[in-house]
Design a protein around this motif. Structure first.
Motif, PDB file in Angstrom:
ATOM      1  N   ALA A  32     -24.903  55.070  28.453  1.00 44.91           N
ATOM      2  CA  ALA A  32     -24.989  54.866  29.902  1.00 44.91           C
ATOM      3  C   ALA A  32     -25.034  56.206  30.622  1.00 44.91           C
ATOM      4  N   LYS A  33     -26.095  56.412  31.397  1.00 43.92           N
ATOM      5  CA  LYS A  33     -26.261  57.636  32.188  1.00 43.92           C
ATOM      6  C   LYS A  33     -25.510  57.532  33.512  1.00 43.92           C
ATOM      7  N   ASN A  34     -25.376  56.311  34.001  1.00 43.93           N
ATOM      8  CA  ASN A  34     -24.728  56.060  35.284  1.00 43.93           C
ATOM      9  C   ASN A  34     -24.296  54.598  35.335  1.00 43.93           C
ATOM     10  N   LYS A  35     -23.829  54.144  36.498  1.00 47.58           N
ATOM     11  CA  LYS A  35     -23.350  52.767  36.618  1.00 47.58           C
ATOM     12  C   LYS A  35     -24.456  51.750  36.359  1.00 47.58           C
ATOM     13  N   LYS A  36     -25.661  52.060  36.845  1.00 53.49           N
ATOM     14  CA  LYS A  36     -26.793  51.164  36.604  1.00 53.49           C
ATOM     15  C   LYS A  36     -27.080  51.061  35.112  1.00 53.49           C
ATOM     16  N   GLY A  37     -27.023  52.192  34.424  1.00 53.85           N
ATOM     17  CA  GLY A  37     -27.247  52.186  32.984  1.00 53.85           C
ATOM     18  C   GLY A  37     -26.208  51.366  32.250  1.00 53.85           C
ATOM     19  N   LEU A  38     -24.955  51.473  32.668  1.00 58.15           N
ATOM     20  CA  LEU A  38     -23.890  50.703  32.026  1.00 58.15           C
ATOM     21  C   LEU A  38     -24.104  49.209  32.257  1.00 58.15           C
ATOM     22  N   ALA A  39     -24.493  48.855  33.480  1.00 55.78           N
ATOM     23  CA  ALA A  39     -24.777  47.444  33.786  1.00 55.78           C
ATOM     24  C   ALA A  39     -25.935  46.933  32.933  1.00 55.78           C
ATOM     25  N   ASN A  40     -26.954  47.772  32.728  1.00 58.33           N
ATOM     26  CA  ASN A  40     -28.093  47.355  31.925  1.00 58.33           C
ATOM     27  C   ASN A  40     -27.738  47.232  30.447  1.00 58.33           C
ATOM     28  N   ILE A  41     -26.850  48.105  29.959  1.00 58.01           N
ATOM     29  CA  ILE A  41     -26.383  47.973  28.575  1.00 58.01           C
ATOM     30  C   ILE A  41     -25.612  46.671  28.408  1.00 58.01           C
ATOM     31  N   HIS A  42     -24.801  46.328  29.404  1.00 57.06           N
ATOM     32  CA  HIS A  42     -24.085  45.048  29.359  1.00 57.06           C
ATOM     33  C   HIS A  42     -25.081  43.885  29.307  1.00 57.06           C
ATOM     34  N   LYS A  43     -26.122  43.957  30.116  1.00 61.09           N
ATOM     35  CA  LYS A  43     -27.130  42.891  30.132  1.00 61.09           C
ATOM     36  C   LYS A  43     -27.863  42.807  28.794  1.00 61.09           C
ATOM     37  N   LEU A  44     -28.196  43.945  28.234  1.00 62.03           N
ATOM     38  CA  LEU A  44     -28.886  43.960  26.942  1.00 62.03           C
ATOM     39  C   LEU A  44     -28.022  43.354  25.846  1.00 62.03           C
ATOM     40  N   GLN A  45     -26.738  43.651  25.876  1.00 60.69           N
ATOM     41  CA  GLN A  45     -25.853  43.082  24.861  1.00 60.69           C
ATOM     42  C   GLN A  45     -25.663  41.579  25.050  1.00 60.69           C
ATOM     43  N   GLU A  46     -25.659  41.137  26.294  1.00 67.24           N
ATOM     44  CA  GLU A  46     -25.609  39.693  26.565  1.00 67.24           C
ATOM     45  C   GLU A  46     -26.831  39.006  25.958  1.00 67.24           C
ATOM     46  N   ILE A  47     -27.996  39.589  26.160  1.00 68.94           N
ATOM     47  CA  ILE A  47     -29.239  39.029  25.609  1.00 68.94           C
ATOM     48  C   ILE A  47     -29.212  39.082  24.090  1.00 68.94           C
ATOM     49  N   ALA A  48     -28.681  40.171  23.540  1.00 64.46           N
ATOM     50  CA  ALA A  48     -28.601  40.321  22.080  1.00 64.46           C
ATOM     51  C   ALA A  48     -27.785  39.205  21.449  1.00 64.46           C
ATOM     52  N   TRP A  49     -26.686  38.848  22.099  1.00 59.71           N
ATOM     53  CA  TRP A  49     -25.801  37.822  21.544  1.00 59.71           C
ATOM     54  C   TRP A  49     -26.293  36.407  21.819  1.00 59.71           C
ATOM     55  N   THR A  50     -26.989  36.202  22.935  1.00 58.81           N
ATOM     56  CA  THR A  50     -27.395  34.831  23.300  1.00 58.81           C
ATOM     57  C   THR A  50     -28.807  34.474  22.875  1.00 58.81           C
ATOM     58  N   GLU A  51     -29.713  35.467  22.843  1.00 60.38           N
ATOM     59  CA  GLU A  51     -31.097  35.187  22.488  1.00 60.38           C
ATOM     60  C   GLU A  51     -31.496  35.766  21.132  1.00 60.38           C
ATOM     61  N   GLY A  52     -31.014  36.958  20.835  1.00 61.10           N
ATOM     62  CA  GLY A  52     -31.506  37.661  19.659  1.00 61.10           C
ATOM     63  C   GLY A  52     -30.648  37.557  18.421  1.00 61.10           C
ATOM     64  N   PHE A  53     -29.545  36.822  18.508  1.00 53.77           N
ATOM     65  CA  PHE A  53     -28.625  36.823  17.354  1.00 53.77           C
ATOM     66  C   PHE A  53     -29.272  36.210  16.117  1.00 53.77           C
ATOM     67  N   TYR A  54     -29.348  37.034  15.091  1.00 51.37           N
ATOM     68  CA  TYR A  54     -29.796  36.588  13.773  1.00 51.37           C
ATOM     69  C   TYR A  54     -29.221  37.594  12.779  1.00 51.37           C
ATOM     70  N   SER A  55     -28.149  37.211  12.130  1.00 49.78           N
ATOM     71  CA  SER A  55     -27.350  38.095  11.278  1.00 49.78           C
ATOM     72  C   SER A  55     -26.547  39.076  12.131  1.00 49.78           C
ATOM     73  N   LYS A  56     -27.200  39.665  13.133  1.00 51.29           N
ATOM     74  CA  LYS A  56     -26.555  40.585  14.073  1.00 51.29           C
ATOM     75  C   LYS A  56     -27.069  40.282  15.478  1.00 51.29           C
ATOM     76  N   PRO A  57     -26.336  40.721  16.514  1.00 47.41           N
ATOM     77  CA  PRO A  57     -26.824  40.549  17.896  1.00 47.41           C
ATOM     78  C   PRO A  57     -27.943  41.547  18.190  1.00 47.41           C
ATOM     79  N   ARG A  58     -29.189  41.075  18.284  1.00 48.39           N
ATOM     80  CA  ARG A  58     -30.349  41.968  18.341  1.00 48.39           C
ATOM     81  C   ARG A  58     -31.064  41.950  19.691  1.00 48.39           C
ATOM     82  N   ILE A  59     -31.526  43.136  20.065  1.00 44.47           N
ATOM     83  CA  ILE A  59     -32.449  43.254  21.188  1.00 44.47           C
ATOM     84  C   ILE A  59     -33.833  43.543  20.603  1.00 44.47           C
TER      85      ILE A  59
END
Length: 228
Positions: free
Chosen positions: A95-122
């Motif tokens: 995270a470079k800044n607050k926006k970056g941290l928010a986007n990392i949180h969003k990416l991890q949410e997507i990784a766990w809800t949409e991309g999960f296959y063996s691991k949470p994937r983006i």
């Protein structure tokens, strides 16, 4: 060669790291390191502990994740039938800044809800969508670029680097580590020079003190040994 040194990125999850954020930050302070990044595998669960420890010891926290990224797309499950296909690679997001941290949180949410296959994937598509405020490192030996080099596919490695550079500009770095094979690091640095991408030297911190190594290795064996 443009070269930046990031002190360490620490791991404290999934039995991949032994010591707590407090242990790691305390040792970083003793060693005179002004900053330390937290990049657990596929989880942001240690961010708060890292922030508290860094505030206590006067060390700058760099919040991030060692994300799992599909080499194709996050919905691809073809490796279930074809074991020669790799289901995921690693990539470092900071995270470079607050926006970056928010986007990392969003990416991890997507990784766990949409991309999960063996691991949470983006995947690269969703990473591009939420790129703002994120610094990206090309990753370890299991990164997309390192794997392409390992297979002798320099054209693929070059195309991947160009794609990441186009998306992240000056916030994309080629990552080299001291424990990488010399030929991999050499190829990474050669490509970085050719494409005008800065390189960053990193080191994983899986334990804080030399005397902790034996216990950390025992934990790693327990977590990676085939289950009977």
């Amino acid at each position: 060669m443009s070269f930046i040194h990031l002190h360490v990125h620490s791991h404290y999850s999934m039995m991949d790291g032994l010591n707590s954020p407090d242990d790691l930050v305390k040792q970083a302070k003793i060693l005179g390191m002004p900053a330390i990044a937290i990049t657990d595998h596929g989880t942001l669960s240690s961010h708060r502990e890292m922030q508290i420890a860094c505030e206590q010891y006067g060390v700058k926290p760099i919040l991030g994740v060692e994300a799992y990224i599909s080499p194709t797309d996050r919905f691809d499950r073809s490796s279930f039938k074809d074991k020669s296909i790799q289901a995921y690679n690693h990539i470092i997001l900071l995270a470079k800044n607050k926006k970056g941290l928010a986007n990392i949180h969003k990416l991890q949410e997507i990784a766990w809800t949409e991309g999960f296959y063996s691991k949470p994937r983006i995947d690269r598509e969703v990473l591009k969508e939420y790129a703002e405020g994120i610094i990206v490192l090309s990753g370890c030996l299991n990164g997309l670029i390192s794997k392409a080099i390992e297979k002798g596919n320099m054209e693929e490695a070059s195309l991947l680097l160009k794609s990441f550079k186009q998306t992240f500009g000056q916030d994309f770095y080629v990552e080299v580590q001291s424990h990488n094979p010399v030929e991999i690091n050499s190829a990474l640095l050669k490509l970085a020079d050719k494409l005008g991408i800065k390189a960053v030297a990193t080191g994983d911190a899986h334990f804080a003190r030399a005397e902790d190594k034996v216990l950390e290795e025992a934990m790693l064996i327990l977590s990676t040994s085939p289950k009977s």
